[in-house]
Design a protein around this motif. Structure first.
Motif, PDB file in Angstrom:
ATOM      1  N   LYS A  62       0.937  -1.215   0.043  1.00  0.00           N
ATOM      2  CA  LYS A  62       0.074   0.603   0.146  1.00  0.00           C
ATOM      3  C   LYS A  62       0.517   1.116   0.156  1.00  0.00           C
ATOM      4  O   LYS A  62       1.492   1.881   1.145  1.00  0.00           O
ATOM      5  CB  LYS A  62      -1.108   0.121   1.370  1.00  0.00           C
ATOM      6  N   ARG A  63       0.894   1.869  -1.236  1.00  0.00           N
ATOM      7  CA  ARG A  63       1.504   3.396  -1.513  1.00  0.00           C
ATOM      8  C   ARG A  63       1.042   4.475  -0.975  1.00  0.00           C
ATOM      9  O   ARG A  63      -0.053   4.818  -1.935  1.00  0.00           O
ATOM     10  CB  ARG A  63       2.415   3.154  -2.349  1.00  0.00           C
ATOM     11  N   MET A  64       1.607   4.965  -0.151  1.00  0.00           N
ATOM     12  CA  MET A  64       0.266   6.379  -0.613  1.00  0.00           C
ATOM     13  C   MET A  64      -0.174   7.100  -1.519  1.00  0.00           C
ATOM     14  O   MET A  64       1.751   7.636  -2.223  1.00  0.00           O
ATOM     15  CB  MET A  64       1.098   7.124   1.001  1.00  0.00           C
ATOM     16  N   GLY A  65      -0.968   7.792  -1.764  1.00  0.00           N
ATOM     17  CA  GLY A  65      -0.724   9.010  -2.330  1.00  0.00           C
ATOM     18  C   GLY A  65      -0.935   8.200  -3.711  1.00  0.00           C
ATOM     19  O   GLY A  65      -1.431   8.462  -5.535  1.00  0.00           O
ATOM     20  N   ILE A  66      -1.032   6.748  -4.458  1.00  0.00           N
ATOM     21  CA  ILE A  66      -0.676   5.641  -5.242  1.00  0.00           C
ATOM     22  C   ILE A  66      -1.789   4.724  -5.683  1.00  0.00           C
ATOM     23  O   ILE A  66      -2.728   4.844  -5.999  1.00  0.00           O
ATOM     24  CB  ILE A  66       0.541   4.978  -5.390  1.00  0.00           C
ATOM     25  N   GLY A  67      -1.983   4.066  -4.005  1.00  0.00           N
ATOM     26  CA  GLY A  67      -2.909   2.723  -4.120  1.00  0.00           C
ATOM     27  C   GLY A  67      -1.759   1.429  -3.291  1.00  0.00           C
ATOM     28  O   GLY A  67      -0.946   1.244  -3.377  1.00  0.00           O
ATOM     29  N   SER A  68      -2.805   0.080  -4.299  1.00  0.00           N
ATOM     30  CA  SER A  68      -1.839  -1.220  -3.644  1.00  0.00           C
ATOM     31  C   SER A  68      -1.033  -0.986  -5.186  1.00  0.00           C
ATOM     32  O   SER A  68      -2.005  -1.672  -6.535  1.00  0.00           O
ATOM     33  CB  SER A  68      -3.124  -1.758  -3.154  1.00  0.00           C
ATOM     34  N   VAL A  69       0.128  -1.723  -5.192  1.00  0.00           N
ATOM     35  CA  VAL A  69       0.456  -2.269  -6.093  1.00  0.00           C
ATOM     36  C   VAL A  69       1.152  -3.362  -6.009  1.00  0.00           C
ATOM     37  O   VAL A  69       1.834  -3.939  -4.680  1.00  0.00           O
ATOM     38  CB  VAL A  69       1.557  -0.889  -6.157  1.00  0.00           C
ATOM     39  N   VAL A  70       1.406  -4.572  -6.974  1.00  0.00           N
ATOM     40  CA  VAL A  70       1.494  -5.657  -6.708  1.00  0.00           C
ATOM     41  C   VAL A  70       3.504  -5.405  -7.038  1.00  0.00           C
ATOM     42  O   VAL A  70       3.683  -5.335  -8.377  1.00  0.00           O
ATOM     43  CB  VAL A  70       1.040  -6.305  -7.888  1.00  0.00           C
ATOM     44  N   VAL A  71       3.765  -6.444  -5.834  1.00  0.00           N
ATOM     45  CA  VAL A  71       5.296  -6.150  -5.960  1.00  0.00           C
ATOM     46  C   VAL A  71       5.668  -7.858  -6.121  1.00  0.00           C
ATOM     47  O   VAL A  71       7.050  -8.250  -6.058  1.00  0.00           O
ATOM     48  CB  VAL A  71       5.850  -5.454  -4.492  1.00  0.00           C
ATOM     49  N   ASN A  72       5.144  -8.749  -5.785  1.00  0.00           N
ATOM     50  CA  ASN A  72       5.667  -9.780  -6.007  1.00  0.00           C
ATOM     51  C   ASN A  72       4.300 -10.691  -6.512  1.00  0.00           C
ATOM     52  O   ASN A  72       3.338 -10.898  -6.580  1.00  0.00           O
ATOM     53  CB  ASN A  72       5.898 -10.960  -4.146  1.00  0.00           C
ATOM     54  N   ASP A  73       4.727 -11.637  -8.005  1.00  0.00           N
ATOM     55  CA  ASP A  73       3.905 -12.610  -8.378  1.00  0.00           C
ATOM     56  C   ASP A  73       4.472 -14.086  -8.634  1.00  0.00           C
ATOM     57  O   ASP A  73       4.298 -14.600  -9.432  1.00  0.00           O
ATOM     58  CB  ASP A  73       3.779 -12.371  -9.667  1.00  0.00           C
ATOM     59  N   ARG A  74       5.301 -14.458  -7.011  1.00  0.00           N
ATOM     60  CA  ARG A  74       5.964 -15.722  -7.141  1.00  0.00           C
ATOM     61  C   ARG A  74       4.970 -16.793  -6.418  1.00  0.00           C
ATOM     62  O   ARG A  74       4.461 -16.118  -6.032  1.00  0.00           O
ATOM     63  CB  ARG A  74       7.360 -15.397  -5.823  1.00  0.00           C
ATOM     64  N   LYS A  75       5.146 -17.997  -7.687  1.00  0.00           N
ATOM     65  CA  LYS A  75       4.225 -18.908  -7.114  1.00  0.00           C
ATOM     66  C   LYS A  75       4.401 -19.413  -5.968  1.00  0.00           C
ATOM     67  O   LYS A  75       5.928 -19.870  -5.964  1.00  0.00           O
ATOM     68  CB  LYS A  75       3.750 -20.091  -8.471  1.00  0.00           C
ATOM     69  N   THR A  76       3.731 -19.651  -4.400  1.00  0.00           N
ATOM     70  CA  THR A  76       4.332 -20.006  -3.440  1.00  0.00           C
ATOM     71  C   THR A  76       3.050 -21.107  -2.955  1.00  0.00           C
ATOM     72  O   THR A  76       1.858 -20.815  -2.967  1.00  0.00           O
ATOM     73  CB  THR A  76       4.831 -18.929  -2.220  1.00  0.00           C
ATOM     74  N   LEU A  77       4.318 -22.128  -2.149  1.00  0.00           N
ATOM     75  CA  LEU A  77       3.036 -22.976  -1.385  1.00  0.00           C
ATOM     76  C   LEU A  77       3.374 -22.945   0.036  1.00  0.00           C
ATOM     77  O   LEU A  77       4.253 -22.898   0.356  1.00  0.00           O
ATOM     78  CB  LEU A  77       3.246 -24.173  -1.827  1.00  0.00           C
ATOM     79  N   GLY A  78       2.916 -23.008   0.893  1.00  0.00           N
ATOM     80  CA  GLY A  78       2.844 -22.118   2.491  1.00  0.00           C
ATOM     81  C   GLY A  78       2.692 -23.912   2.825  1.00  0.00           C
ATOM     82  O   GLY A  78       2.262 -24.572   4.032  1.00  0.00           O
ATOM     83  N   LEU A  79       4.239 -24.360   2.791  1.00  0.00           N
ATOM     84  CA  LEU A  79       4.198 -26.310   3.388  1.00  0.00           C
ATOM     85  C   LEU A  79       5.257 -26.071   4.338  1.00  0.00           C
ATOM     86  O   LEU A  79       5.320 -27.290   4.943  1.00  0.00           O
ATOM     87  CB  LEU A  79       4.502 -27.281   2.113  1.00  0.00           C
ATOM     88  N   LEU A  80       6.262 -25.021   5.003  1.00  0.00           N
ATOM     89  CA  LEU A  80       6.571 -24.871   5.885  1.00  0.00           C
ATOM     90  C   LEU A  80       6.392 -24.721   6.615  1.00  0.00           C
ATOM     91  O   LEU A  80       6.789 -24.615   8.323  1.00  0.00           O
ATOM     92  CB  LEU A  80       8.538 -23.732   5.799  1.00  0.00           C
ATOM     93  N   THR A  81       4.934 -24.360   7.195  1.00  0.00           N
ATOM     94  CA  THR A  81       4.024 -24.392   8.740  1.00  0.00           C
ATOM     95  C   THR A  81       4.149 -26.005   8.703  1.00  0.00           C
ATOM     96  O   THR A  81       3.859 -27.006   7.626  1.00  0.00           O
ATOM     97  CB  THR A  81       2.572 -24.052   8.516  1.00  0.00           C
ATOM     98  N   PHE A  82       3.628 -26.062   9.920  1.00  0.00           N
ATOM     99  CA  PHE A  82       3.352 -28.259  10.430  1.00  0.00           C
ATOM    100  C   PHE A  82       2.183 -28.524  10.619  1.00  0.00           C
ATOM    101  O   PHE A  82       1.354 -29.437  10.332  1.00  0.00           O
ATOM    102  CB  PHE A  82       3.521 -28.184  11.901  1.00  0.00           C
ATOM    103  N   LYS A  83       1.346 -27.314   8.915  1.00  0.00           N
ATOM    104  CA  LYS A  83      -0.148 -28.059   8.857  1.00  0.00           C
ATOM    105  C   LYS A  83       0.371 -29.423   7.536  1.00  0.00           C
ATOM    106  O   LYS A  83       1.161 -29.303   7.145  1.00  0.00           O
ATOM    107  CB  LYS A  83      -0.704 -27.407   8.272  1.00  0.00           C
ATOM    108  N   GLY A  84      -0.975 -30.200   7.568  1.00  0.00           N
ATOM    109  CA  GLY A  84      -0.758 -31.224   6.151  1.00  0.00           C
ATOM    110  C   GLY A  84      -0.805 -30.259   4.617  1.00  0.00           C
ATOM    111  O   GLY A  84      -1.693 -29.290   5.019  1.00  0.00           O
ATOM    112  N   PHE A  85      -0.930 -31.953   4.108  1.00  0.00           N
ATOM    113  CA  PHE A  85      -0.316 -31.342   2.548  1.00  0.00           C
ATOM    114  C   PHE A  85      -1.913 -30.015   2.443  1.00  0.00           C
ATOM    115  O   PHE A  85      -2.291 -29.137   1.689  1.00  0.00           O
ATOM    116  CB  PHE A  85      -0.489 -31.151   1.637  1.00  0.00           C
TER     117      PHE A  85
END
Length: 238
Positions: A62-85
């Motif tokens: 969120k950038r003041m005076g600009i709005g919401s800018v996309v800064v990352n489009d990397r596909k990511t999976l949250g598998l470093l948590t201890f939840k199951g796949f």
């Protein structure tokens, strides 16, 4: 019947999928809160909450005076948590599958083993599972899991839709408390690379885990080999 997602979560997942698919590219400016509110027929408070999820996950700023800018489009999976796949992927728009390659029991644990089982676990022997996890049709994880053969009779017969953690919780009242894990990049054996559809010069992320549970002297052990060519591995999903 599946649980209904709150409106902010639906908006969050919709926008995130647009970013991951490339429909909204890195560097793009998202529509304003008023525009998103009108487009998705939700309140501005709902829009703010949905956008805050994207900020938390590192997809937008969120950038003041600009709005919401996309800064990352990397596909990511949250598998470093201890939840199951399955639990991790069910909160995303990505489709996933699990293929059981081997299931069995043995009186003798593998040796050498990546974490030392306790004496009583060694004496009990173990159940073992080899599973291949795929996302959007691409193999992302080859998983070897070992469960002590004590206090979990008829384990394989009771597995809930192939979910290890759900079976432990629902059938045996065993819950995961936390996980110890060792993470490193390796040159994997040919058999591992073949399962993950990787060439022999590609590195593999190797994760060894020891899950501590609510049952004394009962641990779950997993050795995971991850294909990160398309999806990175993170702890974004809670």
């Amino acid at each position: 019947m599946g649980k209904t997602l709150p409106h902010y979560k639906k908006l969050h997942l919709t926008l995130r999928q647009s970013i991951l698919s490339g429909a909204i590219s890195k560097g793009s400016l998202l529509p304003s809160e008023n525009e998103l509110s009108a487009q998705y027929n939700v309140t501005r408070a709902t829009v703010r909450q949905g956008l805050q999820e994207l900020v938390r996950e590192g997809f937008i700023e969120k950038r003041m005076g600009i709005g919401s800018v996309v800064v990352n489009d990397r596909k990511t999976l949250g598998l470093l948590t201890f939840k199951g796949f399955s639990e991790v992927l069910e909160s995303t728009p990505l489709s996933s599958t699990t293929q059981n390659l081997k299931m069995g029991t043995t009186a003798v644990w593998p040796s050498p083993f990546f974490y030392e089982p306790t004496v009583s676990e060694k004496e009990a022997g173990c159940f073992f599972l080899e599973r291949l996890r795929s996302v959007e049709g691409q193999p992302v994880m080859l998983e070897f899991t070992y469960i002590p053969q004590k206090g979990v009779p008829n384990f394989f017969e009771n597995m809930e839709n192939g979910s290890l953690f759900a079976t432990l919780q629902q059938e045996y009242k065993i819950e995961i408390l936390k996980v110890l894990q060792d993470v490193r990049a390796i040159h994997a054996p040919e058999a591992i690379l073949k399962r993950l559809e990787l060439n022999d010069n590609m590195p593999v992320l190797h994760i060894n885990r020891k899950y501590l549970t609510t049952t004394s002297d009962f641990h779950i052990y997993s050795s995971l080999y991850c294909n990160t060519t398309k999806y990175s591995i993170s702890n974004f999903f809670n």
